[in-house]
Design a protein around this motif. Sequence first.
Motif, PDB file in Angstrom:
ATOM      1  N   ALA A   1      12.460   7.311   2.099  1.00  0.00           N
ATOM      2  CA  ALA A   1      11.363   6.472   1.641  1.00  0.00           C
ATOM      3  C   ALA A   1      10.774   7.037   0.349  1.00  0.00           C
ATOM      4  O   ALA A   1      11.086   8.158  -0.070  1.00  0.00           O
ATOM      5  N   THR A   2       9.890   6.265  -0.266  1.00  0.00           N
ATOM      6  CA  THR A   2       9.281   6.655  -1.530  1.00  0.00           C
ATOM      7  C   THR A   2       8.577   8.002  -1.448  1.00  0.00           C
ATOM      8  O   THR A   2       8.610   8.790  -2.398  1.00  0.00           O
ATOM      9  N   ASP A   3       7.949   8.275  -0.298  1.00  0.00           N
ATOM     10  CA  ASP A   3       7.219   9.537  -0.163  1.00  0.00           C
ATOM     11  C   ASP A   3       8.099  10.688   0.300  1.00  0.00           C
ATOM     12  O   ASP A   3       7.599  11.770   0.623  1.00  0.00           O
ATOM     13  N   GLY A   4       9.412  10.471   0.363  1.00  0.00           N
ATOM     14  CA  GLY A   4      10.341  11.533   0.733  1.00  0.00           C
ATOM     15  C   GLY A   4      10.670  11.607   2.206  1.00  0.00           C
ATOM     16  O   GLY A   4      11.508  12.417   2.614  1.00  0.00           O
TER      17      GLY A   4
ATOM     18  N   ASP B   1       7.607   1.319   3.874  1.00  0.00           N
ATOM     19  CA  ASP B   1       8.875   1.691   4.522  1.00  0.00           C
ATOM     20  C   ASP B   1       9.866   0.527   4.497  1.00  0.00           C
ATOM     21  O   ASP B   1      11.057   0.709   4.225  1.00  0.00           O
ATOM     22  N   CYS B   2       9.364  -0.683   4.786  1.00  0.00           N
ATOM     23  CA  CYS B   2      10.252  -1.846   4.848  1.00  0.00           C
ATOM     24  C   CYS B   2      10.713  -2.265   3.458  1.00  0.00           C
ATOM     25  O   CYS B   2      11.873  -2.664   3.279  1.00  0.00           O
ATOM     26  N   TYR B   3       9.828  -2.155   2.481  1.00  0.00           N
ATOM     27  CA  TYR B   3      10.237  -2.466   1.111  1.00  0.00           C
ATOM     28  C   TYR B   3      11.235  -1.416   0.621  1.00  0.00           C
ATOM     29  O   TYR B   3      12.222  -1.750  -0.052  1.00  0.00           O
ATOM     30  N   ASP B   4      11.016  -0.167   0.968  1.00  0.00           N
ATOM     31  CA  ASP B   4      11.983   0.877   0.627  1.00  0.00           C
ATOM     32  C   ASP B   4      13.327   0.617   1.298  1.00  0.00           C
ATOM     33  O   ASP B   4      14.386   0.882   0.712  1.00  0.00           O
TER      34      ASP B   4
ATOM     35  N   TRP C   1      16.746   0.264  -0.655  1.00  0.00           N
ATOM     36  CA  TRP C   1      17.881   1.122  -0.288  1.00  0.00           C
ATOM     37  C   TRP C   1      19.124   0.290  -0.008  1.00  0.00           C
ATOM     38  O   TRP C   1      20.216   0.605  -0.494  1.00  0.00           O
ATOM     39  N   LEU C   2      18.972  -0.801   0.750  1.00  0.00           N
ATOM     40  CA  LEU C   2      20.132  -1.611   1.092  1.00  0.00           C
ATOM     41  C   LEU C   2      20.739  -2.249  -0.160  1.00  0.00           C
ATOM     42  O   LEU C   2      21.968  -2.319  -0.291  1.00  0.00           O
TER      43      LEU C   2
END
Length: 313
Positions: free
Chosen positions: A61-64, A134-137, A141-142
Amino acid sequence: MTLPLRILLFYVNHLKPKVDLNRVAPEKIREMNRKELQKIGSIIDVSPCEMERVEEGAFTATDGTSISYRYYQPLEMGKEGKSILFFHGGGFVTRDLNSHDKACRRLAQENRMPVFSVAYRLAPEFKFPIPVQDCYDAFKWLVSATADLGLNPERITVMGDSAGGNLATVVCLLSKQEGGIAPWRQVLIYPTADARLCYPSVDSLGKGYFLTRELMEWFVMHYQRTEDDIINPLMSPLLAEDVSGLPPAYVCTADLDPLRDEGKAYAEKMEAAGVDVEFQNFRGVVHGFLNLRRLCKRQNSAMHADIAAFLSR
């Protein structure tokens, strides 16, 4: 309403031990839900579909933080490179990959598409907007992983039920806001769309039909970070000023669901803004019927047929 569903509601309303939500920690509620699902899972739902592969994975995720997902590959795959990114329901506080395992298997099988089910972080440990991010990440990612997976980055459908439906359409809002590749389709199964809980069905159906107003207020209390969060379009997409340009949407509601009216209102809002929308209200079923296939067989099958037709276009 079918007789088995009436029996389930009688059990929930009259025989199931009552829980004081204000005295029980969310983690305890999650544990109780897991145990209950193990106990009655075979009664309310059918056996899981066989898959070619089911694998666990993770992305950053964006925050690692490492976020887990579960990958479902059906026995027969389509050749268009389409895929489904799925977000489970549970009021942003409960449920997990296992609670929606059978549903994701069915979606993979009936649509001949791989499904990626995301274990986004839950409130209150991770309040709004962390599950949204999380869902946008997961979507970003996909998109980046499609080349390695043999999939088309422009044919990703975001999908979810209840809170997951909320997260799916919010991913579409964020994608529009930030530009770049957007979801191809959005499938919103009895979504929560307005955290203010102000629609008539919340009051008329907020007791006696599985999902209650009390439980919804408990979900919102744990999900929100501040009082103003409930009017943030990323929590209440019905309050978004502009929903034009969003991906084509399939939205369905349950006629005996407190969320019925806001789901319909959100479908109408998107349609009025020029979004291609298909809407269906299923009679005689309650919130959660995605996971009640044995009790709501006809409506569940009709919903899956609708989704398959929508995604085959």
